[in-house]
Design an enzyme around this catalytic site. Structure first.
Site, mmCIF file in Angstrom:
data_model
loop_
_atom_site.group_PDB
_atom_site.id
_atom_site.type_symbol
_atom_site.label_atom_id
_atom_site.label_comp_id
_atom_site.label_asym_id
_atom_site.label_seq_id
_atom_site.Cartn_x
_atom_site.Cartn_y
_atom_site.Cartn_z
ATOM 1 N N TRP A 318 -2.222 -6.765 -16.767
ATOM 2 C CA TRP A 318 -0.863 -6.987 -16.698
ATOM 3 C C TRP A 318 -0.608 -8.438 -16.911
ATOM 4 O O TRP A 318 0.325 -9.071 -17.783
ATOM 5 C CB TRP A 318 0.143 -6.093 -15.792
ATOM 6 C CG TRP A 318 1.593 -6.512 -16.071
ATOM 7 C CD1 TRP A 318 2.362 -5.855 -16.968
ATOM 8 C CD2 TRP A 318 2.214 -7.466 -15.253
ATOM 9 N NE1 TRP A 318 3.642 -6.284 -16.746
ATOM 10 C CE2 TRP A 318 3.645 -7.551 -15.785
ATOM 11 C CE3 TRP A 318 1.950 -8.365 -14.452
ATOM 12 C CZ2 TRP A 318 4.798 -8.186 -15.305
ATOM 13 C CZ3 TRP A 318 3.025 -9.255 -13.915
ATOM 14 C CH2 TRP A 318 4.341 -9.224 -14.415
ATOM 15 N N HIS A 319 -1.154 -9.186 -16.012
ATOM 16 C CA HIS A 319 -0.649 -10.591 -16.002
ATOM 17 C C HIS A 319 -1.342 -11.279 -17.288
ATOM 18 O O HIS A 319 -0.742 -12.347 -17.541
ATOM 19 C CB HIS A 319 -1.639 -11.328 -14.797
ATOM 20 C CG HIS A 319 -0.592 -11.084 -13.558
ATOM 21 N ND1 HIS A 319 -0.697 -9.903 -12.696
ATOM 22 C CD2 HIS A 319 0.469 -11.832 -12.942
ATOM 23 C CE1 HIS A 319 0.117 -9.875 -11.832
ATOM 24 N NE2 HIS A 319 0.796 -11.135 -11.822
ATOM 25 N N GLY A 320 -2.431 -11.023 -17.986
ATOM 26 C CA GLY A 320 -2.750 -11.714 -19.023
ATOM 27 C C GLY A 320 -4.085 -11.034 -19.589
ATOM 28 O O GLY A 320 -4.641 -10.105 -19.115
#
Length: 457
Positions: A318-320
């Site tokens: 989700w973060h990257g």
């Protein structure tokens, strides 16, 4: 439009607030909500008007599906809604990474996909998935299209959270603004300018050291590698803490209380405690809408640990879209499993040692989070362990940086969280003086405007 820009501070925010309190003063609640929706869409479109249709499409389709789930709690409809949301997120955020990975693993010539990530898509996607699940569970309050539009687009928290729930926001939107000139205004301004100081004066200053070090990992010495990693650790801390303060502060100006999203996480004694303090609403989302549906801590011994690893891997993704983020998520998942096993068998550590292990692990994991590649991260970590290269010249040559890092480490450990300061019945004079000084100093740094780090996620 950035929170830490002249346009936002001196034009957009005052103009939106003045018309809002004017409408609220005549109890024109719906008109005030319409005004906030329009202002929020302008705020979002100011970045890139091309992505306004996307957020509007997402808003409308989720509203329609939500109303459908209200009439009939259909699991296929819920699954359809979740697929729509994740499909949009996957296309815009992960299509390029997916095709590049296939090319690297198989050697096949894959088409080049240059998709610009729409701002805030990760946040408003998760927020609306939570909404659909809450509707399916019967855990929402009555709402109409205007309520829902403001719930999705409310500009103080639209870009990088906190991720809020429908039932905690819509009742506040429908409340008349009778206390706008009271304690919420004072506390909102205090938080906003404290957050601005954290971002503009502190985080962006540490960014200079972090960016320099991560741009040349192979040239770093033992001391420089530690300065680089710790500079990013503090940059991210004050950047995200500053954003959370400014978001909550701006919302308070409109008599809206956003949930606390950051609670001095570097004071944590365990990795579990760290995640109860860092990006608290993301942790709430992952717990309520992923970990528990997967089975939570039920179903034996192995299953809960598997669920933990799945949750943290997905948190990393989700973060990257990159292997560094995936590895970062796996590291935190593995650390959480180790901690739970440690706790299960009754082991204990002294508080100082527990804090030291937790902080050093978080700092090492942030290296992967920031580095351009896994190889760069490993090189920096290798240099951080090369203590045999340490000499007095290295220390004296970087004494100002070392002292600065130690001072801010002490601040992270000793200072009260800004959200706790505003719980006092009356803001003391020293707090008001601190806020005033912070606001003046912050304005001196606005000539180097930069985005908040979480905007890229």
């Amino acid at each position: 439009m950035l929170f830490n820009s002249y346009e936002y501070i001196f034009l957009f925010l005052p103009a939106v607030w003045l018309l809002y309190i004017f409408l609220q003063s005549f109890r024109l609640v719906s008109a005030a909500m319409v005004w906030l929706v329009l202002a929020s869409l302008f705020f979002y479109g100011y970045w890139n008007p091309a992505y306004l249709p996307l957020i509007l499409f997402s808003l409308v389709i989720n509203f329609v599906i939500g109303k459908g789930l209200e009439k009939k709690r259909s699991k296929p409809l819920l699954v359809f809604g979740i697929i729509i949301n994740l499909g949009l997120l996957a296309y815009y955020k992960y299509a390029g990474f997916f095709l590049e990975t296939i090319h690297q693993l198989s050697g096949l010539n894959m088409p080049v996909v240059n998709i610009v990530l729409p701002l805030a898509i990760s946040f408003y996607t998760f927020q609306q998935i939570a909404f659909l699940v809450d509707v399916y569970r019967g855990d929402t309050v009555p709402y109409n299209l205007l309520d829902y539009a403001l719930f999705v687009t409310f500009f103080p928290q639209l870009i990088a959270g906190p991720i809020v729930q429908q039932k905690e926001m819509i009742p506040q939107f429908r409340r008349a603004g009778s206390r706008l000139f009271g304690e919420h205004l004072n506390r909102g301004l205090f938080l906003f300018f404290i957050g601005l100081f954290k971002k503009a004066a502190v985080a962006d200053s540490f960014a200079i050291w972090a960016n320099d070090g991560f741009s040349r990992p192979e040239q770093l010495t033992f001391v420089e590698s530690w300065i680089t990693s710790l500079a990013y650790t503090f940059q991210l801390y004050f950047d995200f803490s500053g954003y959370c303060d400014m978001a909550i502060g701006a919302a308070l100006l409109f008599n809206i209380r956003l949930p606390i999203n950051f609670d001095s996480p570097y004071q944590a004694l365990t990795i579990q405690d760290f995640w109860k303090r860092w990006h608290m609403t993301l942790n709430r989302f992952l717990t309520n809408y992923l970990y528990i549906p997967l089975g939570g801590s039920r179903h034996g011994i192995i299953r809960p640990y598997t669920n933990i690893l799945i949750v943290f891997l997905l948190s990393g993704i989700w973060h990257g879209a990159g292997w560094t983020f995936i590895l970062w998520g796996f590291m935190h998942g593995a650390a959480s499993v180790v901690y739970r096993l440690w706790k299960r068998y009754g082991f204990r550590l002294h508080r100082s040692l527990a804090w030291c292990i937790t902080f050093l692990f978080v700092n090492a994991a942030w290296v992967f989070f920031r580095a351009d590649s896994i190889s760069d991260a490993l090189f920096i970590l290798k240099r951080m362990l090369s203590v045999h290269h340490l000499n007095l010249t290295m220390i004296t040559g970087h004494l100002p940086e070392i002292i600065t890092l130690l001072i801010f480490l002490w601040i992270c450990l000793a200072a009260s969280n800004s959200n706790r300061l505003i719980t006092e019945p009356i803001l003391p004079a020293r707090t008001i003086i601190i806020a005033a000084a912070a606001s003046v100093l912050s304005l001196l740094f606005l000539n180097r405007v930069s985005e908040f780090l979480y905007f890229q996620f």
